[in-house]
Design an enzyme around this catalytic site. Structure first.
Site, PDB file in Angstrom:
ATOM      1  N   ASP A 195       0.611  -1.297  -0.225  1.00  0.00           N
ATOM      2  CA  ASP A 195       0.543   0.457  -0.026  1.00  0.00           C
ATOM      3  C   ASP A 195       0.645   1.660  -0.074  1.00  0.00           C
ATOM      4  O   ASP A 195       0.477   2.159   0.866  1.00  0.00           O
ATOM      5  CB  ASP A 195      -1.549  -0.183   0.821  1.00  0.00           C
ATOM      6  CG  ASP A 195      -1.530  -1.359   0.986  1.00  0.00           C
ATOM      7  OD1 ASP A 195      -2.379  -1.827   0.547  1.00  0.00           O
ATOM      8  OD2 ASP A 195      -1.653  -2.207   2.168  1.00  0.00           O
ATOM      9  N   LYS A 241       2.474   2.289  -4.920  1.00  0.00           N
ATOM     10  CA  LYS A 241       3.249   1.182  -6.031  1.00  0.00           C
ATOM     11  C   LYS A 241       1.842   1.208  -7.531  1.00  0.00           C
ATOM     12  O   LYS A 241       2.489   1.943  -8.379  1.00  0.00           O
ATOM     13  CB  LYS A 241       3.428   0.331  -6.045  1.00  0.00           C
ATOM     14  CG  LYS A 241       4.416  -0.105  -5.063  1.00  0.00           C
ATOM     15  CD  LYS A 241       4.356  -2.023  -4.844  1.00  0.00           C
ATOM     16  CE  LYS A 241       3.013  -2.762  -4.093  1.00  0.00           C
ATOM     17  NZ  LYS A 241       2.994  -2.119  -2.937  1.00  0.00           N
ATOM     18  N   GLY A 242       1.326   1.838  -7.197  1.00  0.00           N
ATOM     19  CA  GLY A 242       0.003   1.431  -8.841  1.00  0.00           C
ATOM     20  C   GLY A 242       0.094   3.039  -9.172  1.00  0.00           C
ATOM     21  O   GLY A 242       0.492   3.411 -10.482  1.00  0.00           O
ATOM     22  N   GLY A 291      -3.754  -4.986  -4.255  1.00  0.00           N
ATOM     23  CA  GLY A 291      -5.357  -3.225  -4.244  1.00  0.00           C
ATOM     24  C   GLY A 291      -3.920  -1.601  -5.662  1.00  0.00           C
ATOM     25  O   GLY A 291      -3.240  -1.171  -4.090  1.00  0.00           O
ATOM     26  N   HIS A 292      -3.942  -1.557  -6.907  1.00  0.00           N
ATOM     27  CA  HIS A 292      -3.712  -0.541  -6.890  1.00  0.00           C
ATOM     28  C   HIS A 292      -4.816   0.250  -7.259  1.00  0.00           C
ATOM     29  O   HIS A 292      -5.670   0.471  -8.504  1.00  0.00           O
ATOM     30  CB  HIS A 292      -2.563  -0.889  -7.839  1.00  0.00           C
ATOM     31  CG  HIS A 292      -1.045  -1.777  -7.855  1.00  0.00           C
ATOM     32  ND1 HIS A 292      -0.282  -2.218  -8.325  1.00  0.00           N
ATOM     33  CD2 HIS A 292      -1.028  -2.022  -6.457  1.00  0.00           C
ATOM     34  CE1 HIS A 292       0.037  -2.911  -8.156  1.00  0.00           C
ATOM     35  NE2 HIS A 292       0.449  -2.728  -6.771  1.00  0.00           N
ATOM     36  N   THR A 346      -6.083 -11.727   3.869  1.00  0.00           N
ATOM     37  CA  THR A 346      -6.983 -10.529   2.802  1.00  0.00           C
ATOM     38  C   THR A 346      -8.650 -11.122   2.594  1.00  0.00           C
ATOM     39  O   THR A 346      -9.023 -11.292   2.084  1.00  0.00           O
ATOM     40  CB  THR A 346      -6.495 -10.369   1.524  1.00  0.00           C
ATOM     41  OG1 THR A 346      -6.132 -11.156   0.810  1.00  0.00           O
ATOM     42  CG2 THR A 346      -6.123  -9.391   1.508  1.00  0.00           C
ATOM     43  N   GLN A 400       2.503  -6.072  -3.390  1.00  0.00           N
ATOM     44  CA  GLN A 400       2.390  -6.394  -1.540  1.00  0.00           C
ATOM     45  C   GLN A 400       3.667  -5.502  -1.617  1.00  0.00           C
ATOM     46  O   GLN A 400       3.843  -3.984  -1.725  1.00  0.00           O
ATOM     47  CB  GLN A 400       2.656  -7.456  -1.332  1.00  0.00           C
ATOM     48  CG  GLN A 400       1.222  -8.645  -1.301  1.00  0.00           C
ATOM     49  CD  GLN A 400       0.634  -9.091  -2.859  1.00  0.00           C
ATOM     50  OE1 GLN A 400       1.774  -9.497  -3.249  1.00  0.00           O
ATOM     51  NE2 GLN A 400      -0.120  -8.653  -2.712  1.00  0.00           N
ATOM     52  N   THR A 406      -8.462  -3.559  -1.307  1.00  0.00           N
ATOM     53  CA  THR A 406      -9.098  -4.991  -1.792  1.00  0.00           C
ATOM     54  C   THR A 406     -10.010  -5.252   0.016  1.00  0.00           C
ATOM     55  O   THR A 406     -11.200  -5.748  -1.108  1.00  0.00           O
ATOM     56  CB  THR A 406      -8.297  -6.162  -1.780  1.00  0.00           C
ATOM     57  OG1 THR A 406      -6.992  -5.482  -2.395  1.00  0.00           O
ATOM     58  CG2 THR A 406      -8.369  -7.314  -1.888  1.00  0.00           C
ATOM     59  N   ASP A 411       2.199  15.043   0.932  1.00  0.00           N
ATOM     60  CA  ASP A 411       1.767  15.663   1.026  1.00  0.00           C
ATOM     61  C   ASP A 411       1.045  15.563   2.615  1.00  0.00           C
ATOM     62  O   ASP A 411      -0.274  16.474   2.904  1.00  0.00           O
ATOM     63  CB  ASP A 411       0.414  15.732   0.411  1.00  0.00           C
ATOM     64  CG  ASP A 411      -0.326  14.446  -0.338  1.00  0.00           C
ATOM     65  OD1 ASP A 411       0.654  13.722  -0.625  1.00  0.00           O
ATOM     66  OD2 ASP A 411      -0.855  14.879  -0.064  1.00  0.00           O
ATOM     67  N   GLY A 413       0.599  13.967  -4.290  1.00  0.00           N
ATOM     68  CA  GLY A 413      -0.970  14.331  -4.431  1.00  0.00           C
ATOM     69  C   GLY A 413      -1.253  12.554  -5.188  1.00  0.00           C
ATOM     70  O   GLY A 413      -0.784  12.094  -5.498  1.00  0.00           O
TER      71      GLY A 413
END
Ligand code: IMP
Length: 423
Positions: free
Chosen positions: A13, A16-17, A40-41, A128, A223, A299, A332, A414
């Protein structure tokens, strides 16, 4: 652009996405090498929010190939739901490739994930619940079912019966559950298989050919380092190798094909699930980070545990991944905090420990030793050049660089694609 890996430097989390999405622009192929739909990205493109779990974020660019390597575990139902969701929003799936050797998450894996967690009681992992662990367990027990098996119904049935011969006994005798039936599973999976089939190929071959043609390849980690089965906070980890080493085994590409490894790290720290977390903030600052950083799982929707940045963890990530740079995200979120703390070491009894230990949970606790840095109040989301950042933000970043020994080349200010400083 050289061939790059993006890995999470913390407990997942890290954002990375977004970083992958930003860098994917210059790549020809974007590749997932491990994990499954436990990931989850969130990627924001022109005010549209995409939540991706399995499909690499390269899918959002029409001209890129998106590849799921053999190290990924694939839940056909989740895969098809994601494919359909993207299609409905006008995203083409023509360039999506799925490894024939990736393992398949079966209904009994999801079932066992929940049952095993329940049985563990207080020592549960906090998974998960997507069946990831039981699927990888079957893989190493040589009882797994691979994508290639889905393509031949006779073989699929034989393999399922063999797997169920074992799992039904476990389900019935250990958990008092009903037995599962191979034919029912095939019936349930048939429509998904049909949709997945056209995308299945030898992705190791595809990737190595692309490499030989000088195409640029981007490996998208899921991950994070501390969730790695070998280098994470075992046993509170996932069941794969999200670290850079997982790229080779998870894609069938040799180590000499990789040039750079970018470690994505938040400017603070979060974790979902159980397990130790020395810098966790169980107070109003933890709440502040959770609210301002929208720290809820993509997720599972679970609230993430929040805390200050932990340098021993980052130094460990630099080492085990061979990081060449870091991408610092969500800085931020720290705006408005008067005094920002950074954990530089742990106090362990009467010793000061500067390196990440094999077990963070211990009878003698690892208590964070903090350095404090003055914060800033200015809105930094509009900054696009490093020197536009408030001096205190620059000092914070430079101190992190000094402590971990690698440069922060990307600073995300952001959530949007453009809200970043590239140095
Ligand atoms: P599993 O991967 O579902 O078996 O879960 C094992 C541990 O990894 C749990 O603590 C999960 O919360 C954590 N985990 C798995 N995937 C992710 C992710 O993408 N981000 C953050 N934590 C994750």
């Amino acid at each position: 652009m050289a061939n790059k890996i993006v890995v999470g430097a913390q407990w997942g989390d890290e954002g990375k996405g977004k970083i992958t999405d930003m860098l994917a622009k210059t790549a020809d192929l974007v590749v997932r090498y491990g994990g499954g739909n436990n990931a989850g990205h969130t990627v924001i493109v022109d005010d549209l929010k995409f939540e991706l779990h399995l499909i690499p974020s390269g899918i959002l660019y029409e001209d890129k190939m998106s590849v799921l390597g053999g190290g990924v575990v694939i839940d056909p139902e989740a895969m098809v739901a994601e494919m359909e969701g993207l299609k409905e929003r006008g995203i083409s799936l023509d360039n999506l490739y799925i490894s024939e050797t990736a393992h398949v998450i079966m209904p009994y894996h999801r079932l066992l994930d929940g049952l095993e967690e329940k049985r563990k009681g207080d020592s549960k992992i906090g998974t998960t619940g997507k069946g990831i662990g039981p699927c990888y367990t079957d893989k190493t027990s040589r009882r797994g079912i691979r994508i290639a098996d889905l393509l031949d119904e006779k073989r699929l049935k034989a393999k399922l019966e063999q797997a169920l011969d074992f799992h039904n006994e476990v389900l019935e005798k250990i958990y008092g559950e009903e037995k599962l039936n191979a034919e029912d599973i095939i019936e349930e999976y048939r429509p998904y298989i049909e949709k997945i089939k056209p995308h299945v190929t030898n992705t190791s071959l595809l990737l190595n050919k692309a490499y030989a043609e000088d195409k640029k390849i981007f490996f998208e980690g899921a991950q994070g380092t501390l969730l790695d089965i070998d280098y994470g906070t075992y046993p509170f980890v996932t069941s794969s190798n999200p670290t850079a080493g997982g790229v080779c085994t998870g894609t069938g590409m040799g180590p000499t094909t990789i040039d750079d490894v970018i470690g994505v790290t938040k400017a603070y720290l979060t974790r979902v699930g159980e397990g130790p977390f020395p810098t966790e903030l169980d107070n109003e600052w933890g709440e502040f980070l959770r609210d301002k950083g929208h720290e809820y799982g993509v997720t599972t929707g679970r609230p993430r545990r929040c805390g200050w940045l932990d340098i021993p963890i980052l130094k460990h990530a630099v080492r085990v991944n061979g990081l060449t740079e870091i991408a610092l995200t969500k800085i931020d979120v720290l705006t408005g905090i008067e005094e920002i703390k950074v954990c530089t070491a742990y106090k362990h009894g009467d010793k000061i420990v500067e390196e990440f230990p094999p077990y963070l949970e211990n009878e003698i606790p690892y208590e964070p030793v903090y350095e404090s840095w003055p914060g800033w109040d200015e809105d930094i989301t509009g900054c696009r050049n490093y020197d536009e950042l408030p001096i205190n933000a620059q000092r914070y970043i430079e101190r992190i660089e000094e402590l971990v020994g690698v440069p922060a080349e990307i600073i995300s200010v952001g959530p949007g694609r453009k809200e970043a400083i590239i140095r």
